[in-house]
Design an enzyme around this catalytic site. Structure first.
Site, short mmCIF file in Angstrom:
data_model
loop_
_atom_site.label_atom_id
_atom_site.label_comp_id
_atom_site.label_asym_id
_atom_site.label_seq_id
_atom_site.Cartn_x
_atom_site.Cartn_y
_atom_site.Cartn_z
N ASP A 21 44.50 -23.23 -21.05
CA ASP A 21 43.83 -22.20 -21.84
C ASP A 21 42.31 -22.34 -21.75
OD1 ASP A 21 43.59 -20.07 -23.52
OD2 ASP A 21 44.17 -21.14 -25.33
N ASN A 69 51.41 -11.97 -21.44
CA ASN A 69 50.21 -11.68 -20.63
C ASN A 69 50.30 -10.35 -19.90
OD1 ASN A 69 49.55 -15.16 -19.67
ND2 ASN A 69 48.80 -14.00 -21.42
N ARG A 72 47.83 -7.69 -21.03
CA ARG A 72 46.37 -7.76 -20.80
C ARG A 72 45.90 -6.55 -20.00
NH1 ARG A 72 44.09 -13.88 -20.41
NH2 ARG A 72 45.14 -14.59 -22.28
C1 FPP Z 1 44.65 -18.73 -20.38
O1 FPP Z 1 43.26 -18.57 -20.49
C2 FPP Z 1 45.03 -18.70 -19.00
C3 FPP Z 1 45.84 -17.78 -18.43
C4 FPP Z 1 46.44 -16.66 -19.19
C5 FPP Z 1 46.16 -17.79 -17.01
C6 FPP Z 1 46.20 -19.16 -16.38
C7 FPP Z 1 46.04 -18.97 -14.95
C8 FPP Z 1 45.39 -19.76 -14.11
C9 FPP Z 1 44.86 -21.08 -14.46
C10 FPP Z 1 45.18 -19.33 -12.73
C11 FPP Z 1 46.42 -18.98 -12.00
C12 FPP Z 1 47.27 -20.18 -11.75
C13 FPP Z 1 47.89 -20.46 -10.60
C14 FPP Z 1 48.82 -21.60 -10.54
C15 FPP Z 1 47.66 -19.67 -9.39
P1 FPP Z 1 42.68 -17.28 -21.23
O2 FPP Z 1 42.46 -16.23 -20.21
O3 FPP Z 1 43.60 -16.89 -22.34
O4 FPP Z 1 41.34 -17.84 -21.77
P2 FPP Z 1 40.61 -17.46 -23.16
O5 FPP Z 1 41.57 -17.87 -24.26
O6 FPP Z 1 39.38 -18.28 -23.14
O7 FPP Z 1 40.37 -15.99 -23.12
#
Ligand code: FPP
Length: 248
Positions: A21, A69, A72
């Site tokens: 996250d 997700n 989004r």
């Molecule tokens: C949460 O951060 C993260 C995600 C919803 C996506 C995670 C994806 C990756 C790390 C990249 C893709 C992975 C692979 C294995 C190719 P957030 O976007 O909710 O962050 P925030 O809470 O700060 O908005």
């Protein structure tokens, strides 16, 4: 308690699960679009996969895209799917060479046919990997997984293949996407949020939880080491007493 659970006071860490996250906040702090945070998040994934290999961890589960997700903004969803495709293209030969087998959990039927094919090919290509299993949770929700498992088990009951009285925690685990994978010993969530967010709801029953303020794109091998050191201080009791766990 399920006899699937191995009772060990200071259990070796076989399965690490991670809620990655903070990508969006990492980007915002730098005045960048959210996707820049996700891109940097993929870099962190490659660092942590290698660090887990060095640590001798058997299974690393990453929550890469939740069932929620999908809600989004479409451009962010599209960009995440594109990153995933790039990740598979760039990493599958490396995974093969390192002895990593890829396993995907979640309802991937919602993904594009080309992505579904790429995921299946990567799983098949790396299936022989013996050093570590990399579990990618994609279009994954813990409640959805449990519901799908209940439906599978119910169908077997209806067909007379499963005696409902014989259904215990261990056999039920076999209906989950994570069948044959041991439950996580440790869950790490980055970015300071302290919740499970529908991740591995069944499997995390006795996991140790570790929360850190570090944002996922900044999470590196030293941060992983801190989490593992913390885990090694924990005394896992699985609902029993210290004395029971020390019985020969
Ligand atoms: C949460 O951060 C993260 C995600 C919803 C996506 C995670 C994806 C990756 C790390 C990249 C893709 C992975 C692979 C294995 C190719 P957030 O976007 O909710 O962050 P925030 O809470 O700060 O908005």
């Amino acid at each position: 308690m399920s006899d699937c659970i191995e009772l060990m006071h200071t259990a070796p860490l076989r399965h690490l699960a991670v809620i990655m996250d903070g990508n969006g906040r990492w980007a915002k702090q730098r005045g960048l679009p959210r996707i820049a945070g996700h891109r940097q998040g993929v870099e962190a994934v490659t660092v942590i996969v290698d660090a887990c290999l060095l640590q001798g961890i058997d299974v690393l589960s990453l929550y890469a895209f939740s069932s929620e997700n999908w809600g989004r903004p479409q451009d962010e969803v599209d960009a995440l799917m594109e990153l995933l495709l790039q990740f598979l293209a760039l990493q599958q030969n490396k995974m093969l060479a390192k002895g990593i087998s890829l396993r995907v959990i979640g309802d991937t039927s919602r993904m594009s046919p080309s992505l579904q094919t790429a995921l299946k090919e990567a799983e098949a290509k790396t299936a022989g990997g013996k050093r570590m299993t990399l579990v990618l949770a994609l279009s994954y929700g813990g409640r959805d997984e449990i519901l799908r498992a209940v439906k599978k088990a119910s169908r077997q009951v209806c067909q007379g293949e499963l005696d409902p009285d014989k259904l215990d925690c261990c056999t039920f685990s076999g209906f989950l996407d994570t069948a044959d994978i041991p439950d996580p010993d440790l869950l790490i969530r980055t970015s300071g949020e302290m919740r499970i967010s529908n991740f591995l709801l069944w499997q995390l029953a006795y996991a140790e939880l570790y929360f850190t303020d570090v944002l996922w794109p900044d999470f590196g091998a030293d941060d992983l080491q801190h989490a593992l050191d913390d885990y090694r201080q924990r005394k896992r009791r699985f609902g029993l007493t210290d004395e029971q766990l020390h019985e020969p």
